[in-house]
Write a protein that holds these residues in place. Structure first.
Motif, PDB file in Angstrom:
ATOM      1  N   ARG A  34       0.820  -1.211   0.000  1.00 36.18           N
ATOM      2  CA  ARG A  34       0.000   0.000   0.000  1.00 36.18           C
ATOM      3  C   ARG A  34       0.857   1.265   0.000  1.00 36.18           C
ATOM      4  N   THR A  35       0.470   2.221  -0.798  1.00 29.26           N
ATOM      5  CA  THR A  35       1.188   3.490  -0.889  1.00 29.26           C
ATOM      6  C   THR A  35       1.053   4.268   0.423  1.00 29.26           C
ATOM      7  N   GLY A  36       2.170   4.816   0.882  1.00 30.96           N
ATOM      8  CA  GLY A  36       2.154   5.676   2.068  1.00 30.96           C
ATOM      9  C   GLY A  36       2.234   4.945   3.383  1.00 30.96           C
ATOM     10  N   LEU A  37       2.283   3.624   3.367  1.00 28.29           N
ATOM     11  CA  LEU A  37       2.388   2.845   4.596  1.00 28.29           C
ATOM     12  C   LEU A  37       3.757   3.077   5.245  1.00 28.29           C
ATOM     13  N   ARG A  80      11.543  -2.913  -2.086  1.00 30.94           N
ATOM     14  CA  ARG A  80      11.880  -2.268  -0.808  1.00 30.94           C
ATOM     15  C   ARG A  80      11.658  -0.768  -0.849  1.00 30.94           C
ATOM     16  N   ASP A  81      11.954  -0.159  -2.002  1.00 31.30           N
ATOM     17  CA  ASP A  81      11.820   1.300  -2.085  1.00 31.30           C
ATOM     18  C   ASP A  81      10.362   1.752  -2.105  1.00 31.30           C
ATOM     19  N   GLN A  82       9.420   0.794  -2.179  1.00 36.55           N
ATOM     20  CA  GLN A  82       8.015   1.148  -2.052  1.00 36.55           C
ATOM     21  C   GLN A  82       7.626   1.414  -0.609  1.00 36.55           C
ATOM     22  N   LEU A  83       8.439   0.911   0.320  1.00 40.35           N
ATOM     23  CA  LEU A  83       8.094   0.977   1.738  1.00 40.35           C
ATOM     24  C   LEU A  83       8.748   2.176   2.409  1.00 40.35           C
ATOM     25  N   GLN A  84       7.937   3.117   2.813  1.00 42.92           N
ATOM     26  CA  GLN A  84       8.438   4.267   3.560  1.00 42.92           C
ATOM     27  C   GLN A  84       8.912   3.783   4.932  1.00 42.92           C
ATOM     28  N   GLY A  85      10.163   4.085   5.277  1.00 41.21           N
ATOM     29  CA  GLY A  85      10.702   3.674   6.567  1.00 41.21           C
ATOM     30  C   GLY A  85      11.438   2.353   6.545  1.00 41.21           C
TER      31      GLY A  85
END
Length: 317
Positions: A189-192, A218-223
């Protein structure tokens, strides 16, 4: 140097610019005298200085001609009082209970705890820096825990893999699960906002394997790069609202409170020991402890553990 100054293993690692496992190895070999204060190992400043001077002397000796007569060295594996240090790696509370039983039932050894992740623990064993390794590493392609990694890393070593326990792993989410997260696929999910574990930990390997299997970058995951070094810290970060999700075990969620847990996988938590003539006496004692009613009763008092295979030998080479 004042005689009343002492250092923890972490402080010595920083002073000498070496890893904490190397410090434990020096203690295990008897090169760095130590003593226990509660659960913490300490080294007096005078003993640290003496070790540094010996190390400098050895370096200087490398540039001198060899002595005419051979020099005899005493074995360094046995410490003061004839005890042998045994380094146990891992972070689960079950290991603290195991240490207590080993101290009670295994004379001649001094258990030392090293709070190191599963993958780094196996690498440390390969290097001869640890004696009992705890590991919970998922191989996503086979669905098997631990054995694929152990076989690849400890090639050529005689070893024993024995189950300690099984436990549920999954996702920490904020209380009430406001985002409605249900499974690994939801991590796309975007922004998670994620809070991660450190490289080499079992939870980090579990996350990376699930991302690979579900085609999530991995770069889709913020944090993704925000790391904590234990399950409780990850659960606490989510509970504080600083992240939406983290990966860990059920027990930590119960300890922290203010966070919900979504169980997604049953992970096997195993112990690995290297077989040798020197190790066999305490390995036999270890197996007796793992299979004893006394040890099992104490573990049964902790919620979230499956002990149906505790003490079962899973692989022996």
């Amino acid at each position: 140097m004042s005689s009343d100054i002492s250092y923890t293993t972490e402080e010595i690692a920083k002073l000498l610019k070496i890893s904490k496992l190397t410090v434990y190895d020096l203690i295990k070999k008897g090169e760095l005298p130590s003593y226990r204060v509660g659960k913490q190992m300490r080294v007096d400043a005078a003993d640290l200085e003496a070790y540094k001077q010996r190390a400098k002397g050895l370096q200087a000796a490398e540039h001198r001609p060899a002595p005419a007569e051979p020099v005899s060295f005493q074995p360094a594996a046995v410490g003061a009082g004839g005890t042998r240090s045994v380094v146990i790696t891992g972070q689960d509370i079950s290991l603290d209970i195991l240490v207590k039983h080993m101290e009670k039932h295994t004379p001649g050894i001094r258990p030392l705890r090293a709070y190191v992740g599963s993958l780094d623990s196996l690498i440390a064993m390969y290097r001869g820096e640890s004696d009992i390794v705890s590991t919970h590493l998922l191989d996503g392609d086979t669905g098997e825990y631990n054995l694929p990694y152990i076989k690849r890393i400890l090639v050529g070593f005689p070893y024993l893999v024995v189950n300690l326990l099984s436990r549920k792993a999954g996702l920490y989410v904020q209380k009430g699960n406001p985002l409605g997260l249900k499974d690994w696929a939801d991590l796309s999910r975007t922004g998670l906002r994620l809070v991660n574990r450190e490289k080499g930990s079992g939870a980090r390997v579990l996350l990376d394997e699930q991302l690979r299997l579900h085609g999530i970058r991995r770069d889709q995951l913020q944090g993704y790069g925000e790391e904590q070094t234990n399950h409780i810290a990850v659960a606490g970060t989510v509970a504080a609202g600083e992240a939406d999700v983290g990966v860990g075990i059920e027990k930590a969620a119960a300890i922290v409170g203010g966070v919900d847990f979504i169980p997604l996988i049953e992970e096997r938590y195993d112990l690995v020991v290297l077989k040798s003539a020197e190790n066999m006496p305490w390995i036999e004692s270890l197996m007796g402890i793992l299979r004893s009613e006394e040890f099992r009763r104490e573990l049964q008092s902790i919620a979230g553990y499956d002990l149906s295979r505790t003490g079962e030998i899973l692989l022996e080479t």
